[in-house]
Scaffold this motif. Sequence first.
Motif, PDB file in Angstrom:
ATOM      1  N   MET A 128      45.722  33.194  32.986  1.00  0.00           N
ATOM      2  CA  MET A 128      44.283  33.444  32.915  1.00  0.00           C
ATOM      3  C   MET A 128      43.940  34.732  33.668  1.00  0.00           C
ATOM      4  O   MET A 128      44.215  34.866  34.859  1.00  0.00           O
ATOM      5  N   SER A 129      43.341  35.678  32.951  1.00  0.00           N
ATOM      6  CA  SER A 129      42.963  36.953  33.564  1.00  0.00           C
ATOM      7  C   SER A 129      41.800  36.772  34.530  1.00  0.00           C
ATOM      8  O   SER A 129      40.851  36.036  34.255  1.00  0.00           O
ATOM      9  N   ILE A 130      41.898  37.446  35.638  1.00  0.00           N
ATOM     10  CA  ILE A 130      40.839  37.427  36.651  1.00  0.00           C
ATOM     11  C   ILE A 130      39.772  38.431  36.227  1.00  0.00           C
ATOM     12  O   ILE A 130      40.030  39.641  36.196  1.00  0.00           O
ATOM     13  N   TYR A 132      49.249  37.039  39.979  1.00  0.00           N
ATOM     14  CA  TYR A 132      50.686  36.797  40.051  1.00  0.00           C
ATOM     15  C   TYR A 132      51.437  37.550  38.941  1.00  0.00           C
ATOM     16  O   TYR A 132      52.658  37.548  38.911  1.00  0.00           O
ATOM     17  N   TYR A 133      50.698  38.208  38.036  1.00  0.00           N
ATOM     18  CA  TYR A 133      51.295  39.195  37.144  1.00  0.00           C
ATOM     19  C   TYR A 133      50.195  39.991  36.478  1.00  0.00           C
ATOM     20  O   TYR A 133      49.017  39.601  36.498  1.00  0.00           O
ATOM     21  N   ASN A 134      50.572  41.137  35.901  1.00  0.00           N
ATOM     22  CA  ASN A 134      49.574  41.990  35.255  1.00  0.00           C
ATOM     23  C   ASN A 134      50.245  42.826  34.171  1.00  0.00           C
ATOM     24  O   ASN A 134      51.006  43.738  34.473  1.00  0.00           O
ATOM     25  N   THR A 135      49.985  42.492  32.913  1.00  0.00           N
ATOM     26  CA  THR A 135      50.554  43.229  31.787  1.00  0.00           C
ATOM     27  C   THR A 135      49.428  43.610  30.820  1.00  0.00           C
ATOM     28  O   THR A 135      48.417  42.904  30.734  1.00  0.00           O
ATOM     29  N   VAL A 157      56.858  42.157  35.778  1.00  0.00           N
ATOM     30  CA  VAL A 157      55.539  41.904  35.185  1.00  0.00           C
ATOM     31  C   VAL A 157      54.434  41.840  36.224  1.00  0.00           C
ATOM     32  O   VAL A 157      53.258  41.747  35.867  1.00  0.00           O
ATOM     33  N   TYR A 158      54.798  41.905  37.507  1.00  0.00           N
ATOM     34  CA  TYR A 158      53.756  41.878  38.540  1.00  0.00           C
ATOM     35  C   TYR A 158      52.783  43.041  38.369  1.00  0.00           C
ATOM     36  O   TYR A 158      51.598  42.910  38.599  1.00  0.00           O
ATOM     37  N   GLY A 159      53.299  44.175  37.953  1.00  0.00           N
ATOM     38  CA  GLY A 159      52.439  45.321  37.674  1.00  0.00           C
ATOM     39  C   GLY A 159      51.979  46.024  38.925  1.00  0.00           C
ATOM     40  O   GLY A 159      52.248  45.621  40.048  1.00  0.00           O
ATOM     41  N   GLY A 160      51.228  47.135  38.689  1.00  0.00           N
ATOM     42  CA  GLY A 160      50.759  47.929  39.817  1.00  0.00           C
ATOM     43  C   GLY A 160      49.456  47.434  40.378  1.00  0.00           C
ATOM     44  O   GLY A 160      48.878  46.480  39.917  1.00  0.00           O
ATOM     45  N   GLY A 198      40.111  42.633  33.636  1.00  0.00           N
ATOM     46  CA  GLY A 198      40.226  42.291  35.052  1.00  0.00           C
ATOM     47  C   GLY A 198      41.426  42.919  35.722  1.00  0.00           C
ATOM     48  O   GLY A 198      41.938  43.961  35.307  1.00  0.00           O
ATOM     49  N   GLU A 199      41.912  42.239  36.761  1.00  0.00           N
ATOM     50  CA  GLU A 199      42.945  42.809  37.630  1.00  0.00           C
ATOM     51  C   GLU A 199      44.291  42.128  37.497  1.00  0.00           C
ATOM     52  O   GLU A 199      45.162  42.279  38.352  1.00  0.00           O
ATOM     53  N   GLY A 200      44.472  41.348  36.450  1.00  0.00           N
ATOM     54  CA  GLY A 200      45.726  40.636  36.267  1.00  0.00           C
ATOM     55  C   GLY A 200      45.490  39.149  36.111  1.00  0.00           C
ATOM     56  O   GLY A 200      44.358  38.678  36.134  1.00  0.00           O
TER      57      GLY A 200
END
Length: 259
Positions: A94-96, A110-113, A256-259, A213-215
């Motif tokens: 679920m995207s924040i 916990y991840y961001n793609t 996949v954590y991302g920047g 959002g932010e991930g």
Amino acid sequence: MRMLKTVALAATVLATLVGGAVAQDITKVRIGTEGAYPPFNFQDANGELKGFDVDIAKALCAEMKVECEFVVQDWDGIIPALLAGKFDAIIASMSINEERKKSVAFTNKYYNTPPAVAVPKDSPVTGITAEDLKDLAVGAQSSTTHSTYAEQYLTQSDVKLYPTADEYKLDLENGRLDAVVDDVVVLSDWVESEAGACCKIVGTITPVQEIHGEGAGIALRKEDTALQEKFNAAIEAIRQNGTYETINKQYFDFDVYGG
């Protein structure tokens, strides 16, 4: 009337104190997930939950030294089910974003793609802009950041929404859609499989902050601040101790954590 108010107030205070004590001594966490969003969460042939979300959830519970119990819930009703007490946390990619923050609290990501666009292999479409997808039927899963993006930015396309990702994939495969929008990892996992051999990814979309959002984070009821703190500490711990990396490598060839 005055006495009733006093009794009610005392009961409220007691409930708050008891609730606070319970919150500090968490021994079991019920986790809601969709179970239909591979490779993040899905059910295998035996009905067992698998996927990155599921393994991360198990690792977080182990780090917090609590028992994990999973509850499968349709995506469209997942936030109402959390608020109704069906489970304690949502770990389901679920995207924040600000819209969801009106209803629930989130942990750190916990991840961001990024999102992407997939089309049939014989499609003349080569880009991901609104102009590239003009007058085309574009599918997305409903109640997601991807459907919000499609409805707000692909206004000259015929946007069609589906309850699950599996349903839009089937329509793209069978020629009822010209393109679909979803997370790049979800689409990559699909087009690299036998089931998704029909299709290809034409590009990734630059995330729109107010929509995407932010991930991906863990959604919680706003009052469950103690659980939120425990999850945040556990996310940081598994990032530091190598558990996250081990799980990541089982599914992906990049972080996949991302920047």
